[in-house]
Design a protein around this motif. Structure first.
Motif, PDB file in Angstrom:
ATOM      1  N   ASP A 389       0.685  -1.163   0.066  1.00 53.45           N
ATOM      2  CA  ASP A 389       0.133  -0.294  -0.054  1.00 53.45           C
ATOM      3  C   ASP A 389       0.642   1.174   0.156  1.00 53.45           C
ATOM      4  N   GLY A 390       2.096   1.185  -0.260  1.00 56.50           N
ATOM      5  CA  GLY A 390       3.069   2.384  -0.436  1.00 56.50           C
ATOM      6  C   GLY A 390       3.837   2.960   0.756  1.00 56.50           C
ATOM      7  N   LYS A 391       3.913   2.253   1.648  1.00 61.64           N
ATOM      8  CA  LYS A 391       4.632   2.694   2.860  1.00 61.64           C
ATOM      9  C   LYS A 391       5.853   1.964   2.808  1.00 61.64           C
ATOM     10  N   VAL A 392       6.969   2.661   3.494  1.00 61.90           N
ATOM     11  CA  VAL A 392       8.467   2.068   3.499  1.00 61.90           C
ATOM     12  C   VAL A 392       8.635   2.187   5.026  1.00 61.90           C
ATOM     13  N   TYR A 393       8.980   0.933   5.761  1.00 62.10           N
ATOM     14  CA  TYR A 393       9.594   0.985   6.966  1.00 62.10           C
ATOM     15  C   TYR A 393      11.057   0.573   6.841  1.00 62.10           C
ATOM     16  N   VAL A 394      11.845   1.433   7.286  1.00 62.72           N
ATOM     17  CA  VAL A 394      13.353   1.477   7.447  1.00 62.72           C
ATOM     18  C   VAL A 394      13.946   1.457   8.709  1.00 62.72           C
ATOM     19  N   GLY A 395      15.146   0.668   8.916  1.00 63.85           N
ATOM     20  CA  GLY A 395      15.693   0.879  10.088  1.00 63.85           C
ATOM     21  C   GLY A 395      16.830  -0.128  10.375  1.00 63.85           C
ATOM     22  N   ALA A 396      17.912   0.309  11.207  1.00 63.26           N
ATOM     23  CA  ALA A 396      18.890  -1.089  11.248  1.00 63.26           C
ATOM     24  C   ALA A 396      18.637  -2.070  12.468  1.00 63.26           C
ATOM     25  N   VAL A 397      17.419  -2.861  11.800  1.00 63.35           N
ATOM     26  CA  VAL A 397      16.913  -3.742  12.596  1.00 63.35           C
ATOM     27  C   VAL A 397      16.691  -5.004  11.887  1.00 63.35           C
ATOM     28  N   THR A 398      16.581  -6.199  12.675  1.00 65.72           N
ATOM     29  CA  THR A 398      16.277  -7.489  11.495  1.00 65.72           C
ATOM     30  C   THR A 398      15.149  -7.288  10.949  1.00 65.72           C
ATOM     31  N   LYS A 399      15.131  -8.379  10.183  1.00 68.41           N
ATOM     32  CA  LYS A 399      13.799  -8.498   9.374  1.00 68.41           C
ATOM     33  C   LYS A 399      12.515  -8.759  10.299  1.00 68.41           C
ATOM     34  N   ASP A 400      12.935  -9.608  11.307  1.00 66.49           N
ATOM     35  CA  ASP A 400      11.831 -10.092  12.127  1.00 66.49           C
ATOM     36  C   ASP A 400      11.124  -9.036  12.768  1.00 66.49           C
ATOM     37  N   GLN A 401      12.410  -8.021  13.335  1.00 71.83           N
ATOM     38  CA  GLN A 401      11.784  -6.714  14.060  1.00 71.83           C
ATOM     39  C   GLN A 401      11.186  -6.020  13.291  1.00 71.83           C
ATOM     40  N   LEU A 402      11.682  -5.867  12.014  1.00 75.55           N
ATOM     41  CA  LEU A 402      10.796  -4.722  10.975  1.00 75.55           C
ATOM     42  C   LEU A 402       9.437  -4.974  10.818  1.00 75.55           C
ATOM     43  N   VAL A 403       9.127  -6.580  10.521  1.00 76.62           N
ATOM     44  CA  VAL A 403       7.752  -6.874  10.163  1.00 76.62           C
ATOM     45  C   VAL A 403       7.107  -6.757  11.514  1.00 76.62           C
ATOM     46  N   LYS A 404       7.505  -6.953  12.765  1.00 78.79           N
ATOM     47  CA  LYS A 404       6.953  -6.816  13.924  1.00 78.79           C
ATOM     48  C   LYS A 404       6.551  -5.429  14.284  1.00 78.79           C
ATOM     49  N   THR A 405       7.519  -4.274  14.002  1.00 77.99           N
ATOM     50  CA  THR A 405       7.184  -3.151  13.975  1.00 77.99           C
ATOM     51  C   THR A 405       6.100  -2.613  13.061  1.00 77.99           C
ATOM     52  N   ALA A 406       6.178  -3.174  11.939  1.00 71.42           N
ATOM     53  CA  ALA A 406       5.166  -2.820  10.786  1.00 71.42           C
ATOM     54  C   ALA A 406       3.672  -3.243  11.336  1.00 71.42           C
TER      55      ALA A 406
END
Length: 410
Positions: A389-406
């Motif tokens: 849906d056009g959002k970008v989540y970016v950070g110095a975090v692992t893939k699992d943490q990125l999905v969890k945050t999203a």
């Protein structure tokens, strides 16, 4: 009175801010240093004492050779877009050279004489790139193309666009001050989410050094630790290493291989463009590209096909809406691109630009969650999730943490 003035100048130019020292006092693990079998035998110090040693250092002059190695694990397409790690090119603008440091190993000569005079010469292959800051002047010179770039360190070199001219001297100062600047930047960002301790001693560039070790208290970071080697005599950071939470060789390492703290020669910072060199002034650069240095998303817009993914580069549809999620080492930025097309739409669209599909394929695996569907662009340091849906989540975090945050942000 004179002594107080001198002390304040030292603090303003080189010291870690008092606020950082205060935070460190409350959060640092006061672990004394013990020499390891391979390191020099040095007196024991605490982390707080070592931070104070860095803060009190008043070294203003040095010459030496340094090396910067970066292993981000970039996908092939992204690595190519960042210049492949070489210094070859047709522009002497410092900003055009910085992206090339994002990959590979680079060697350079360094000279510094106070805050107003620094020189950095890249030694990658037979061609050289030189960056000189001397008083109010900043010069960049590319030997391969015989092109030079000139700007004013006070930001006045760009005429009506004076504010934009400041970016070049900032680049010069930071590059010439590395790894000192890297170390101070890291210490400024250390807070209650960071454990700071003293690790094993080491020898760097033939000098005895303590090692200050910063580790995330939080889980989910791609960063395992940051190690700052500090000269045991004068407190100058000699090397900075960024280590992955997954192990292996450092993600990034910047440090001296040889260093001398004597005053550089009087002519070390003089620069005159060679005969026949094409010279570009900062004002011409800013005016010729419509003031592009001020664009917040300039680097992103340079990626082929990203325009199709983000619904155009006209800034409409909420593009650029940024929200910060989490804190400390687990911080993630969410960017609402306002995309007009979903990723699946582009994959199915036979008329979609070839570059857009190539970029999609370089992103990596598809992922799903409460946020919906998306793809993850992965490096050893930074991960980015681009959702359908056009959002970008970016950070110095692992893939699992990125999905969890999203997922939690929905």
């Amino acid at each position: 009175m004179a002594a107080n003035t001198k002390t304040s100048r030292k603090a303003a130019r080189y010291a870690v801010p008092v606020a950082v020292a205060g935070v460190a006092a409350a959060t640092v693990a006061m672990v004394p240093a013990f020499a390891n079998a391979g390191g020099p035998d040095l007196p024991k110090v605490t982390a707080q004492q070592l931070i104070e040693k860095v803060a009190a250092s008043d070294v203003q002059q040095l010459t030496g050779t340094a090396k910067l190695s970066t292993d981000l694990g970039l996908p092939t397409l992204a690595s190519g877009l960042l210049g492949g790690g070489g210094v070859a090119g047709g522009s002497a603008d410092p900003q055009d050279k910085v992206a090339q440091l994002a990959n590979g190993t680079h060697t350079f000569r360094v000279a510094a004489d106070g805050p107003d005079r620094q020189k950095l010469t890249f030694l990658d292959g037979k061609d050289e790139y030189t960056l000189v800051h001397n008083g109010t002047d900043v010069w960049g010179y590319d030997s391969k193309s015989n092109e030079a770039f000139h700007d004013k360190a006070d930001g006045k070199g760009a005429g009506k666009d004076a504010g934009k001219g400041k970016e070049h001297p900032k680049t010069a100062d930071r590059l010439a001050a590395s790894p000192q600047q890297l170390a101070q930047d890291l210490l400024k960002q250390a807070g209650p989410t960071t454990d700071i301790a003293v690790g094993d001693t080491a020898q760097v560039a033939g000098r005895d050094a303590y090692q200050l070790v910063l580790k995330p208290k939080q889980s989910g970071s791609t960063v395992g630790s940051v190690r700052i080697a500090v000269d045991a005599k004068n407190g100058v950071p000699l090397r900075v290493q960024l280590l992955s939470s997954q192990g292996g060789k450092p993600i990034a390492e910047a440090g001296f291989t040889q260093v001398d703290f004597a005053k550089p020669g009087a002519d070390a910072f003089s620069f005159t463009p060679p005969k026949g060199a094409k010279v570009t002034e900062g004002a011409d650069k800013a005016a010729g590209k419509g003031g592009e240095h001020g664009k917040e998303f300039g680097p992103l817009e340079s990626i082929p096909g990203l325009d199709a993914l983000t619904g155009g580069a006209d800034g409409k549809g909420g593009k650029g809406d940024v929200k910060v999620l989490g804190e400390g080492w687990a911080t993630v930025a969410r960017i609402d691109t306002g995309a007009g097309k979903s990723l699946s739409d582009i994959e199915k669209d036979k008329n979609a630009p070839k570059e857009a599909k190539q970029f999609l394929n370089s992103l990596g695996d598809k992922v799903t969650g409460k946020f919906g569907e998306g793809r993850i662009f992965s490096t050893r340091l930074v991960n980015a999730l681009i959702t359908d849906d056009g959002k970008v989540y970016v950070g110095a975090v692992t893939k699992d943490q990125l999905v969890k945050t999203a997922d939690s942000a929905k």
